[in-house]
Design an enzyme around this catalytic site. Sequence first.
Site, PDB file in Angstrom:
ATOM      1  N   THR A 348      -5.845 -60.725  28.675  1.00 39.37           N
ATOM      2  CA  THR A 348      -5.544 -61.060  27.291  1.00 39.37           C
ATOM      3  C   THR A 348      -5.559 -62.567  27.088  1.00 39.37           C
ATOM      4  O   THR A 348      -5.181 -63.325  27.952  1.00 39.37           O
ATOM      5  CB  THR A 348      -4.136 -60.525  26.947  1.00 39.37           C
ATOM      6  OG1 THR A 348      -4.157 -59.137  27.158  1.00 39.37           O
ATOM      7  CG2 THR A 348      -3.744 -60.862  25.544  1.00 39.37           C
ATOM      8  N   ASP A 390      -5.149 -46.443  28.085  1.00 44.21           N
ATOM      9  CA  ASP A 390      -3.707 -46.324  27.886  1.00 44.21           C
ATOM     10  C   ASP A 390      -3.298 -45.026  27.190  1.00 44.21           C
ATOM     11  O   ASP A 390      -2.102 -44.799  26.961  1.00 44.21           O
ATOM     12  CB  ASP A 390      -3.167 -47.522  27.106  1.00 44.21           C
ATOM     13  CG  ASP A 390      -2.671 -48.630  28.027  1.00 44.21           C
ATOM     14  OD1 ASP A 390      -2.465 -48.354  29.217  1.00 44.21           O
ATOM     15  OD2 ASP A 390      -2.483 -49.764  27.557  1.00 44.21           O
ATOM     16  N   GLY A 431      -0.688 -58.155  29.868  1.00 47.34           N
ATOM     17  CA  GLY A 431      -0.407 -56.734  29.999  1.00 47.34           C
ATOM     18  C   GLY A 431       1.055 -56.417  29.733  1.00 47.34           C
ATOM     19  O   GLY A 431       1.652 -56.897  28.758  1.00 47.34           O
TER      20      GLY A 431
END
Length: 527
Positions: A348, A390, A431
């Site tokens: 990210t 996810d 995360g």
Amino acid sequence: MSAPFDWDLPYAWPRSPILAANAVCTSQPLAAQAGLRMLADGGNAVDAAVATAIALTVVEPVSNGIGSDAFAIVWDGRGLHGLNASGRSPAAWTPDYFGDEGVPAFGWNSVTVPGAVSAWSELHARFGKLPFERLFLPAIEYARNGFLVSPKIAAQWAAQVPVFVSQPGFAETFLPGGRSPHPGELCILGDHATTLERIAATGGEAFYRGELAEKMGAHSAAHGGVMRADDLAAHRADWVGTLRGNYRGYTVHEIPPNGQGIVALIALGILEQFDVSSYPVDSADSVHVQIEALKLAFADAQAHVGDIEHMTVQAEHLLDRTYLQQRAALIDLRRAQPASAGTPRGGTVYLTAADGAGMMVSMIQSNYMGFGSGVVVPGTGIALQNRGADFVVTQGHPNRVGPGKRPFHTIIPGFVTKDGAPVMSFGVMGGPMQPQGHVQVLVRIADYGQNPQAACDGPRFRWVHGMQVSCERGFPPATLDELRERGHELLTVDDYNAFGSCQAIWRLDDGYLAVSDPRRDGQAAAF
């Protein structure tokens, strides 16, 4: 050739904050400079944030790309606006399609519709000042003419090669000459530049309803995926407001689910029941109660959070004051405990920008798991996220995989206000570290009076699973010994990536204090 010296520099060197009337902070200096160019050219904080985000897809491809998802919080001078630009699953993603195996971690069948391009378009359409195409110029220049790969990004790049080298299109784009680039080596991403030009010229339409969408759909079909151009055309980003929680007189804002920002709000709501400031900073008492609060918060999120349209327990119920008090009562101050979900009623990039007129932007975009799915569409430079990984397959779970659903999402921009006025835009990428980082940074500021740079620099812990916790170097040995005595299983991790990266801008009376985390190559840039 690359420079002949050791690039493995210590990451915990403290930094000095930047004080200025305009600021951009992110994890890669060239991207921060791209945003600063927009401010210098008369643009506002949204222009700067979008230009930074676009540039990050080029200069930090190990964490994000054109095929990323994104979220943002904007203070426009009068109020806050939240944007959820995460994508939904393809229409063919029924539970039966995956069966008991679940959604894979990599490849086309881990890819939900990428939302980052829609975030750029939506933010600009609502708040932008400069022409949309202008925001792409720095990124296009970096991609076409080349940029020098920064040290920590080069290390991440090399580490991820064994995971992704077999994914379709990855090696052709990201392994020039058959290997990852070295620190200081020139990297050219020509296809990436051409794609950014098409997105800029069409306001993003080419990505969702034009030739780029057709290429993505065709590549998916050729490699066993079921995403089609129609799935891309159906995408929309949503203005969603913010979810709020109070902590020590501040109001903390997060994007509502499907994101995990609610984890930070639950944990802070639990910690509000304790006099944390009475425990010495970085002491076993302080760290222990934060770990236990976060464990309870994660347990609730994992049980109840998914696409907000499919949740049976509403976010507001998880943040109910009485419920948070009940959760806090479960914490044993002398003993670590496994966490379980309650039942309430009812790898990210992060960036932040602020301008002299008072506009502030908190924005985050990500592929997930580094290069994401590993899939790169040939001739386009489009590297795709793997957010579908996810989803769960548990029947009745709000995050069960299904068609047209947003998965539980890890990336979360944060914002803090006080008495209705803006205080700080911030984020901690990484995360499941993200809500843990939000909590730890805010505790250092609100409970211990640390300035934002010190709060950013300070050592962090990371709850991993069960009783397992990783602790960054910098905690006193006595703290670690006492945590073990209380039942925490401490894992040794000497990896700066494990503990996230914070970027933050704090509002002053006549400008801003801007900070960037020493754990990355980043920069707080200002004028």
